[in-house]
Design a protein around this motif. Structure first.
Motif, PDB file in Angstrom:
ATOM      1  N   ALA A 336     -18.993 -15.873  -1.016  1.00 43.86           N
ATOM      2  CA  ALA A 336     -18.257 -17.129  -1.057  1.00 43.86           C
ATOM      3  C   ALA A 336     -18.430 -17.924   0.226  1.00 43.86           C
ATOM      4  CB  ALA A 336     -16.767 -16.859  -1.301  1.00 43.86           C
ATOM      5  N   GLY A 337     -18.893 -17.265   1.284  1.00 43.53           N
ATOM      6  CA  GLY A 337     -19.069 -17.955   2.553  1.00 43.53           C
ATOM      7  C   GLY A 337     -17.760 -18.514   3.079  1.00 43.53           C
ATOM      8  N   ILE A 338     -16.725 -17.677   3.113  1.00 47.91           N
ATOM      9  CA  ILE A 338     -15.418 -18.126   3.599  1.00 47.91           C
ATOM     10  C   ILE A 338     -15.540 -18.516   5.069  1.00 47.91           C
ATOM     11  CG2 ILE A 338     -13.009 -17.514   3.950  1.00 47.91           C
ATOM     12  CD1 ILE A 338     -13.788 -17.708   1.014  1.00 47.91           C
ATOM     13  N   ASP A 339     -15.301 -19.790   5.357  1.00 45.54           N
ATOM     14  CA  ASP A 339     -15.524 -20.298   6.711  1.00 45.54           C
ATOM     15  C   ASP A 339     -14.535 -19.732   7.717  1.00 45.54           C
ATOM     16  OD1 ASP A 339     -17.531 -22.829   6.371  1.00 45.54           O
ATOM     17  OD2 ASP A 339     -16.236 -22.610   4.616  1.00 45.54           O
ATOM     18  N   ARG A 340     -13.277 -19.642   7.314  1.00 43.54           N
ATOM     19  CA  ARG A 340     -12.225 -19.126   8.194  1.00 43.54           C
ATOM     20  C   ARG A 340     -11.384 -18.151   7.397  1.00 43.54           C
ATOM     21  NH1 ARG A 340     -13.787 -20.981  13.235  1.00 43.54           N
ATOM     22  NH2 ARG A 340     -13.857 -23.263  13.325  1.00 43.54           N
ATOM     23  N   ALA A 341     -11.179 -16.956   7.911  1.00 44.96           N
ATOM     24  CA  ALA A 341     -10.413 -15.954   7.165  1.00 44.96           C
ATOM     25  C   ALA A 341      -9.464 -15.209   8.082  1.00 44.96           C
ATOM     26  CB  ALA A 341     -11.356 -14.968   6.475  1.00 44.96           C
ATOM     27  N   GLY A 342      -8.294 -14.961   7.572  1.00 42.18           N
ATOM     28  CA  GLY A 342      -7.330 -14.106   8.237  1.00 42.18           C
ATOM     29  C   GLY A 342      -7.046 -12.922   7.332  1.00 42.18           C
ATOM     30  N   CYS A 343      -6.654 -11.804   7.910  1.00 41.67           N
ATOM     31  CA  CYS A 343      -6.406 -10.606   7.096  1.00 41.67           C
ATOM     32  C   CYS A 343      -5.218  -9.831   7.645  1.00 41.67           C
ATOM     33  CB  CYS A 343      -7.644  -9.720   7.063  1.00 41.67           C
ATOM     34  SG  CYS A 343      -7.485  -8.258   5.997  1.00 41.67           S
ATOM     35  N   PHE A 344      -4.393  -9.353   6.743  1.00 41.95           N
ATOM     36  CA  PHE A 344      -3.255  -8.518   7.118  1.00 41.95           C
ATOM     37  C   PHE A 344      -3.441  -7.148   6.496  1.00 41.95           C
ATOM     38  CE2 PHE A 344      -1.844 -12.899   6.836  1.00 41.95           C
ATOM     39  CZ  PHE A 344      -1.179 -13.083   8.050  1.00 41.95           C
ATOM     40  N   ALA A 345      -3.130  -6.117   7.251  1.00 42.43           N
ATOM     41  CA  ALA A 345      -3.032  -4.786   6.653  1.00 42.43           C
ATOM     42  C   ALA A 345      -1.749  -4.774   5.832  1.00 42.43           C
ATOM     43  CB  ALA A 345      -2.998  -3.721   7.738  1.00 42.43           C
ATOM     44  N   TYR A 346      -1.820  -4.299   4.599  1.00 40.57           N
ATOM     45  CA  TYR A 346      -0.639  -4.300   3.740  1.00 40.57           C
ATOM     46  C   TYR A 346       0.527  -3.611   4.427  1.00 40.57           C
ATOM     47  CZ  TYR A 346       2.710  -3.029   0.180  1.00 40.57           C
ATOM     48  OH  TYR A 346       3.878  -2.843  -0.509  1.00 40.57           O
ATOM     49  N   SER A 347       1.678  -4.269   4.337  1.00 41.28           N
ATOM     50  CA  SER A 347       2.892  -3.708   4.917  1.00 41.28           C
ATOM     51  C   SER A 347       4.033  -3.919   3.937  1.00 41.28           C
ATOM     52  CB  SER A 347       3.209  -4.395   6.246  1.00 41.28           C
ATOM     53  OG  SER A 347       4.407  -3.879   6.801  1.00 41.28           O
ATOM     54  N   PRO A 348       4.784  -2.880   3.589  1.00 40.04           N
ATOM     55  CA  PRO A 348       5.893  -3.037   2.643  1.00 40.04           C
ATOM     56  C   PRO A 348       6.934  -4.022   3.177  1.00 40.04           C
ATOM     57  CG  PRO A 348       5.396  -0.713   2.995  1.00 40.04           C
ATOM     58  CD  PRO A 348       4.635  -1.483   4.033  1.00 40.04           C
ATOM     59  N   VAL A 349       7.436  -4.864   2.285  1.00 40.99           N
ATOM     60  CA  VAL A 349       8.494  -5.813   2.623  1.00 40.99           C
ATOM     61  C   VAL A 349       9.718  -5.464   1.795  1.00 40.99           C
ATOM     62  CG1 VAL A 349       9.168  -8.254   2.589  1.00 40.99           C
ATOM     63  CG2 VAL A 349       6.806  -7.618   3.120  1.00 40.99           C
ATOM     64  N   GLU A 350      10.842  -5.352   2.438  1.00 45.18           N
ATOM     65  CA  GLU A 350      12.063  -4.959   1.740  1.00 45.18           C
ATOM     66  C   GLU A 350      12.343  -5.921   0.581  1.00 45.18           C
ATOM     67  OE1 GLU A 350      16.812  -4.095   2.628  1.00 45.18           O
ATOM     68  OE2 GLU A 350      15.434  -4.564   4.271  1.00 45.18           O
ATOM     69  N   GLY A 351      12.504  -5.349  -0.601  1.00 40.05           N
ATOM     70  CA  GLY A 351      12.791  -6.162  -1.773  1.00 40.05           C
ATOM     71  C   GLY A 351      11.568  -6.498  -2.600  1.00 40.05           C
ATOM     72  N   ALA A 352      10.365  -6.191  -2.105  1.00 38.32           N
ATOM     73  CA  ALA A 352       9.138  -6.498  -2.839  1.00 38.32           C
ATOM     74  C   ALA A 352       8.842  -5.408  -3.862  1.00 38.32           C
ATOM     75  CB  ALA A 352       7.970  -6.656  -1.882  1.00 38.32           C
ATOM     76  N   SER A 353       8.402  -5.820  -5.049  1.00 39.89           N
ATOM     77  CA  SER A 353       8.152  -4.833  -6.106  1.00 39.89           C
ATOM     78  C   SER A 353       6.945  -3.965  -5.813  1.00 39.89           C
ATOM     79  CB  SER A 353       7.960  -5.552  -7.450  1.00 39.89           C
ATOM     80  OG  SER A 353       6.849  -6.430  -7.413  1.00 39.89           O
ATOM     81  N   ALA A 354       6.032  -4.411  -4.928  1.00 42.40           N
ATOM     82  CA  ALA A 354       4.853  -3.607  -4.590  1.00 42.40           C
ATOM     83  C   ALA A 354       5.233  -2.300  -3.903  1.00 42.40           C
ATOM     84  CB  ALA A 354       3.914  -4.414  -3.682  1.00 42.40           C
ATOM     85  N   ASN A 355       6.425  -2.248  -3.357  1.00 41.60           N
ATOM     86  CA  ASN A 355       6.868  -1.013  -2.679  1.00 41.60           C
ATOM     87  C   ASN A 355       6.905   0.173  -3.642  1.00 41.60           C
ATOM     88  OD1 ASN A 355       7.271  -2.756  -0.576  1.00 41.60           O
ATOM     89  ND2 ASN A 355       9.508  -2.761  -0.694  1.00 41.60           N
ATOM     90  N   ALA A 356       7.094  -0.117  -4.918  1.00 35.65           N
ATOM     91  CA  ALA A 356       7.209   0.963  -5.900  1.00 35.65           C
ATOM     92  C   ALA A 356       5.883   1.299  -6.574  1.00 35.65           C
ATOM     93  CB  ALA A 356       8.238   0.568  -6.970  1.00 35.65           C
ATOM     94  N   LEU A 357       4.806   0.602  -6.199  1.00 35.39           N
ATOM     95  CA  LEU A 357       3.512   0.879  -6.821  1.00 35.39           C
ATOM     96  C   LEU A 357       2.974   2.232  -6.365  1.00 35.39           C
ATOM     97  CD1 LEU A 357       1.707  -2.587  -6.521  1.00 35.39           C
ATOM     98  CD2 LEU A 357       2.547  -1.497  -8.615  1.00 35.39           C
ATOM     99  N   PRO A 358       2.265   2.940  -7.264  1.00 32.54           N
ATOM    100  CA  PRO A 358       1.642   4.207  -6.849  1.00 32.54           C
ATOM    101  C   PRO A 358       0.432   3.935  -5.963  1.00 32.54           C
ATOM    102  CG  PRO A 358       1.030   3.676  -9.113  1.00 32.54           C
ATOM    103  CD  PRO A 358       2.046   2.652  -8.707  1.00 32.54           C
ATOM    104  N   GLY A 359      -0.012   4.966  -5.253  1.00 33.27           N
ATOM    105  CA  GLY A 359      -1.229   4.849  -4.457  1.00 33.27           C
ATOM    106  C   GLY A 359      -1.033   4.177  -3.115  1.00 33.27           C
ATOM    107  N   GLN A 360       0.138   4.342  -2.506  1.00 30.20           N
ATOM    108  CA  GLN A 360       0.371   3.787  -1.168  1.00 30.20           C
ATOM    109  C   GLN A 360      -0.602   4.433  -0.186  1.00 30.20           C
ATOM    110  OE1 GLN A 360       2.873   1.440  -0.408  1.00 30.20           O
ATOM    111  NE2 GLN A 360       3.486   1.292  -2.559  1.00 30.20           N
ATOM    112  N   LEU A 361      -1.313   3.624   0.576  1.00 24.25           N
ATOM    113  CA  LEU A 361      -2.344   4.128   1.490  1.00 24.25           C
ATOM    114  C   LEU A 361      -1.752   4.436   2.868  1.00 24.25           C
ATOM    115  CD1 LEU A 361      -5.279   1.682   0.623  1.00 24.25           C
ATOM    116  CD2 LEU A 361      -4.722   3.897  -0.412  1.00 24.25           C
ATOM    117  N   PRO A 362      -2.339   5.395   3.573  1.00 31.37           N
ATOM    118  CA  PRO A 362      -1.870   5.708   4.932  1.00 31.37           C
ATOM    119  C   PRO A 362      -2.025   4.494   5.851  1.00 31.37           C
ATOM    120  CG  PRO A 362      -3.343   7.426   4.108  1.00 31.37           C
ATOM    121  CD  PRO A 362      -3.426   6.302   3.141  1.00 31.37           C
TER     122      PRO A 362
END
Length: 458
Positions: A336-362
């Motif tokens: 895609a040739g992304i000109d500018r990119a930022g990246c976050f390492a996934y971090s659980p946020v209180e109240g987010a439904s992703a917290n309950a997903l299986p496969g949480q990575l170290p």
């Protein structure tokens, strides 16, 4: 009657026609007029201008409204029209009121208190207010004078599994298009050189109000992203100012914006929060739009507007992300040739439904993937920046020490403030040339260094 300075208090004549809903609109306008120090006149001849709140429901009501407008024009000459008839079109698509009474000062539709007041202010300046007049028309800003953020909506209708913004700010609420354009106009008139459009989801602007028609400067404008962006570009044009779009989800209708960018009405720059590229990860994230078509859409955008610059944010190490899915993301950034990119390492946020997903990575794996992503993203960015060497760019100057004779720092169309790179300006070749903060200069790019460009003012 005169105000404290001896000046005559401006008087407004008012006629309210139609149903109780129109009457409540009239009450709002009259209340605002009174609050701002205007007086009302019982006659057309005794007023400085006249407002006619019209009805357009049945033929008799249309005739009554048009006759009243004609009478006000004959006796006073300065008439502002609002209400339902103001939104009505003639058979040829023109505004009915303006077609029959072309001398009216402004025409708005119903529920348009602010648009009516804007027209009143334009044609009959409000009395001096010793308190409110100390506040600039654009309000108090925390950004430098030459750029500002314009929020067009609040909240979000999406329920991304990693995000809790809707629970804090609620669903999407689009600002009235007339209010948004009024604020933008005041900013440009105040000397603004760059307007940055922001929201939670800029592409969804107007969805909540079903793209209803609003009014600005007496003309109808749909509450829709394309119409808003076009109007912002037209407002910016006389001032040579930039309009930059942020938080643009890659919905199909964004395609309509690309021609506006290619013709220079708004900057060829899109901040698109992709977050990931793999369809399965996007499904776990509950992201909107068709993620699997993002690359195809991006390539079409670039074909239609070769100068397009895309910045984005991504999440690495989302729950369940496999190495294959992560590699898919790296390939996407390259292709895609992304000109500018930022990246976050996934971090659980209180109240987010992703917290309950299986496969949480170290934590260590999340961070390792973030670092790998940024290495690839930086390589892509540097490669794309190298193409700028030798080009001449318009640069908006953010800082210029020593009266601007020793160079300065600015940004090109490809750089949003604080999140993208900069253009480091060398001392001007002519000793008489002075770089000034908040002004544009033309500069020839002589080198690329990291995320930044080095350029020589010309």
């Amino acid at each position: 009657m005169s105000d404290v300075n001896g000046a005559s208090t401006p008087k407004v004549g008012f006629v309210s026609l139609g149903c109780p809903k129109a009457l409540t609109d009239s009450e709002l306008i009259l209340t605002q007029l009174s609050a701002e120090g205007y007086e009302t006149s019982k006659t057309f001849a005794g007023a400085d201008l006249v407002i006619v709140n019209t009805c357009g429901f049945i033929d008799d009501a249309v005739k009554e409204s048009l006759d009243t407008i004609g009478e006000a024009l004959a006796e006073n000459g300065k008439v502002i029209v609002t209400g339902c008839l103001g939104a009505k079109q003639a058979a040829d698509g023109a505004n009915l009121v303006q077609q029959i009474h072309p001398k009216v000062l402004a025409v708005t539709g119903p529920h348009a208190t602010q648009e009516v007041m804007d027209a009143v202010h334009q044609h009959l300046p409000k009395p001096h207010d010793p308190f409110m007049d100390l506040v600039p028309a654009a309000g108090i800003k925390l950004t430098p004078k030459h750029y500002a953020y314009l929020k067009i909506s609040e909240g979000c209708n999406h329920r991304c599994s990693f995000c809790i913004i809707p629970s804090m700010r609620g669903d999407l609420v689009s600002r009235p298009v007339g209010d948004v354009l009024k604020e933008a106009k005041a900013l440009f008139e105040g000397g603004l050189k760059e307007l940055l459009v922001v929201s939670q989801d800029t592409s969804a602007y107007g969805v909540d109000v079903k793209y209803r028609t609003g009014f600005f400067d007496g003309k109808p404008v749909k509450t829709r992203m394309l119409d808003l962006v076009r109007e912002l570009g037209e407002l910016a044009k006389p001032y040579g100012a930039w309009v930059r779009l942020h938080y643009v989800y890659p919905y199909p209708h964004v395609d309509e914006l690309i021609p506006l960018m290619n013709e220079g009405l708004v900057l060829p720059y899109l901040d698109v929060p992709f977050q990931h590229s793999h369809p399965d990860v996007l499904k776990r994230m509950k992201r909107p739009a068709s993620g699997e078509k993002n690359l195809e859409r991006l390539l079409r955008w670039r074909e239609a507007c070769p100068e397009l610059v895309v910045r984005s944010t991504f999440i690495a190490g989302f729950p369940g992300e496999t190495e294959e899915e992560f590699q898919h993301l790296l390939d996407f950034v390259r292709e895609a040739g992304i000109d500018r990119a930022g990246c976050f390492a996934y971090s659980p946020v209180e109240g987010a439904s992703a917290n309950a997903l299986p496969g949480q990575l170290p934590d260590a794996l999340r961070e390792e993937r973030r670092a790998r992503f940024m290495a690839v993203a930086e390589a892509v960015s540097v490669q794309r920046l190298q193409r700028r060497v030798g080009q001449t760019l318009q640069v908006l100057i953010d800082s210029a020490p020593a009266l601007g004779r020793k160079g300065g720092v600015g940004r090109s169309f490809a750089d949003a403030p604080e999140i993208d790179g900069t253009v480091r300006l060398l001392p001007p070749e002519k000793a008489s040339k002075q770089l000034k903060v908040g002004e544009f200069t033309r500069a020839r790019v002589v080198a690329a260094e990291g995320h930044d460009l080095i350029a020589q003012p010309i």
